[in-house]
Design a protein around this motif. Sequence first.
Motif, mmCIF file in Angstrom:
data_model
loop_
_atom_site.group_PDB
_atom_site.id
_atom_site.type_symbol
_atom_site.label_atom_id
_atom_site.label_comp_id
_atom_site.label_asym_id
_atom_site.label_seq_id
_atom_site.Cartn_x
_atom_site.Cartn_y
_atom_site.Cartn_z
ATOM 1 N N VAL A 329 0.788 -1.070 0.042
ATOM 2 C CA VAL A 329 -0.173 -0.016 0.005
ATOM 3 C C VAL A 329 0.878 1.539 -0.134
ATOM 4 N N THR A 330 1.974 1.001 0.740
ATOM 5 C CA THR A 330 2.854 2.333 0.724
ATOM 6 C C THR A 330 3.501 2.478 -0.441
ATOM 7 N N GLY A 331 3.968 1.208 -1.093
ATOM 8 C CA GLY A 331 4.709 1.451 -2.330
ATOM 9 C C GLY A 331 3.689 2.043 -3.418
ATOM 10 N N LEU A 332 2.483 1.437 -3.493
ATOM 11 C CA LEU A 332 1.529 2.138 -4.576
ATOM 12 C C LEU A 332 1.215 3.521 -4.269
ATOM 13 N N ALA A 333 1.190 4.167 -3.136
ATOM 14 C CA ALA A 333 0.980 5.243 -2.830
ATOM 15 C C ALA A 333 2.154 6.223 -3.251
ATOM 16 N N VAL A 334 3.421 5.770 -3.060
ATOM 17 C CA VAL A 334 4.564 6.604 -3.313
ATOM 18 C C VAL A 334 4.987 6.261 -4.623
ATOM 19 N N GLY A 335 4.766 5.185 -5.271
ATOM 20 C CA GLY A 335 5.407 4.872 -6.525
ATOM 21 C C GLY A 335 4.418 5.294 -7.693
ATOM 22 N N SER A 341 -0.384 16.296 -3.187
ATOM 23 C CA SER A 341 -1.045 16.426 -2.077
ATOM 24 C C SER A 341 -2.000 15.179 -1.521
ATOM 25 N N CYS A 342 -2.237 14.278 -2.460
ATOM 26 C CA CYS A 342 -3.099 13.179 -2.286
ATOM 27 C C CYS A 342 -2.234 12.294 -1.372
ATOM 28 N N LYS A 343 -0.858 12.278 -1.443
ATOM 29 C CA LYS A 343 -0.036 11.169 -0.856
ATOM 30 C C LYS A 343 -0.421 10.922 0.741
ATOM 31 N N PRO A 344 -0.855 11.687 1.317
ATOM 32 C CA PRO A 344 -1.103 11.535 2.885
ATOM 33 C C PRO A 344 -2.290 10.698 2.922
ATOM 34 N N ARG A 345 -3.253 11.102 1.921
ATOM 35 C CA ARG A 345 -4.432 10.200 2.107
ATOM 36 C C ARG A 345 -4.337 8.947 1.610
ATOM 37 N N LEU A 346 -3.456 8.680 0.477
ATOM 38 C CA LEU A 346 -3.552 7.235 0.052
ATOM 39 C C LEU A 346 -2.703 6.379 1.107
ATOM 40 N N LEU A 347 -1.991 7.187 1.965
ATOM 41 C CA LEU A 347 -1.100 6.332 3.160
ATOM 42 C C LEU A 347 -1.973 6.066 4.284
#
Length: 395
Positions: A329-335, A341-347
């Motif tokens: 999940v972290t890799g998909l959010a960062v990758g 600005s969506c990154k914190p939500r995806l994490l």
Amino acid sequence: MTDYALDPHSGLPAAGLATAAPLGRARRWARELAPPLLLYGAVCALQLALLAVLHRPGTLPIGRLLLSWDGRLFLEVAEHGYPAAGAPRDASGAWLGSNLAFFPLYPALVRLAHLLTGLSFGDAALLVSRLSGALAAVLLHRLVARLYDRRTGFFLLALVLAQPMAVVLGMAYSESVFLACAVGALLAAHRGAWRAAALCGVLAGLTRPSGLAVGLAVVLAAVLTIRQGWSWRPLLAALIACSATPGYLLWVGLRTGRLDGWFRIQQAGWGAELDWGAHSWDYITDQLAGGTGWVDVSVALLVVAALVGCLLALLGRPWPPMALYGLLVTGLAVGQSDFSSCKPRLLVPALLFLLPAARALAAARPRTAWPLAGAAVLAGSWYGAYLLTAWQAVV
């Protein structure tokens, strides 16, 4: 005088035992459910209070803010369904964004809640998100209590709710439904309840593309179980849990006439594609080298903190399926490339990177742990409320 039969083990009347057993179960359930639900309710109230305090006159009402951005598109799917078959293109033939990018479970639940309650689609969406968040809180507390202890489970839940964009768990987004399904699948796999693990894996796969991370975590749990003794049930559950995300992508491909149709829609509408972290790397290095806006710099720092947290968590040798789920999940959010600005939500649903801090708080003295946890919840809730009201973040 009535002659009461006595239970040979307890010495209590047998009739009394029949009444005491349900009461005992009720008390046990109350002890299990009360801490996570009270914490979840308190943080929800705090988030709404901060939204009210920071809300600026003349801007969107708070209710509309909670239905903003992609939430409006989820509501369109819930109310009108998906667009007609065919590739979404403009006059020149270039691909366009489409509601086909949004997986079906959350809008289906919103529509069901609308039909059952008579609420508007917007209110039904918020109801689904809140109830799913409450379910996720209970399941997460139980999972971590099994893996570690109840105290660690409570602090991990507090940190999940304290994340800067955990406010999205109460918006018209699918994060709360996904978190409930993901934690449910992990809990069921850890208990060896393979039918439940398969069902939760399918539901997660119908909620977000990162549902595949849930399916693969169930696969790993099944492999670990099979190594201890052959059984076909874990293997079948793993295969079923992994089927939903590819199934939806295939359905979109057939509907648009191209097997990569979903990926083309994502790229055209949201600029999102898997670039193995190139965009995130450029964003982080640019912001840390000379960023001028504190929000952009803070987002970069949050991404770095999540990556460091994952590494620290791995040093603690967590349960492998939970580790795999969190890393994916972290890799998909960062990758992937998308709005930074969506990154914190995806994490928010990743969990793993918060585990070291939760274990540290659980091991600390109460007079240290509780103030730190409370400060984290207050700071994270303020951050999310500020981004929605003042900074008008695209989440």
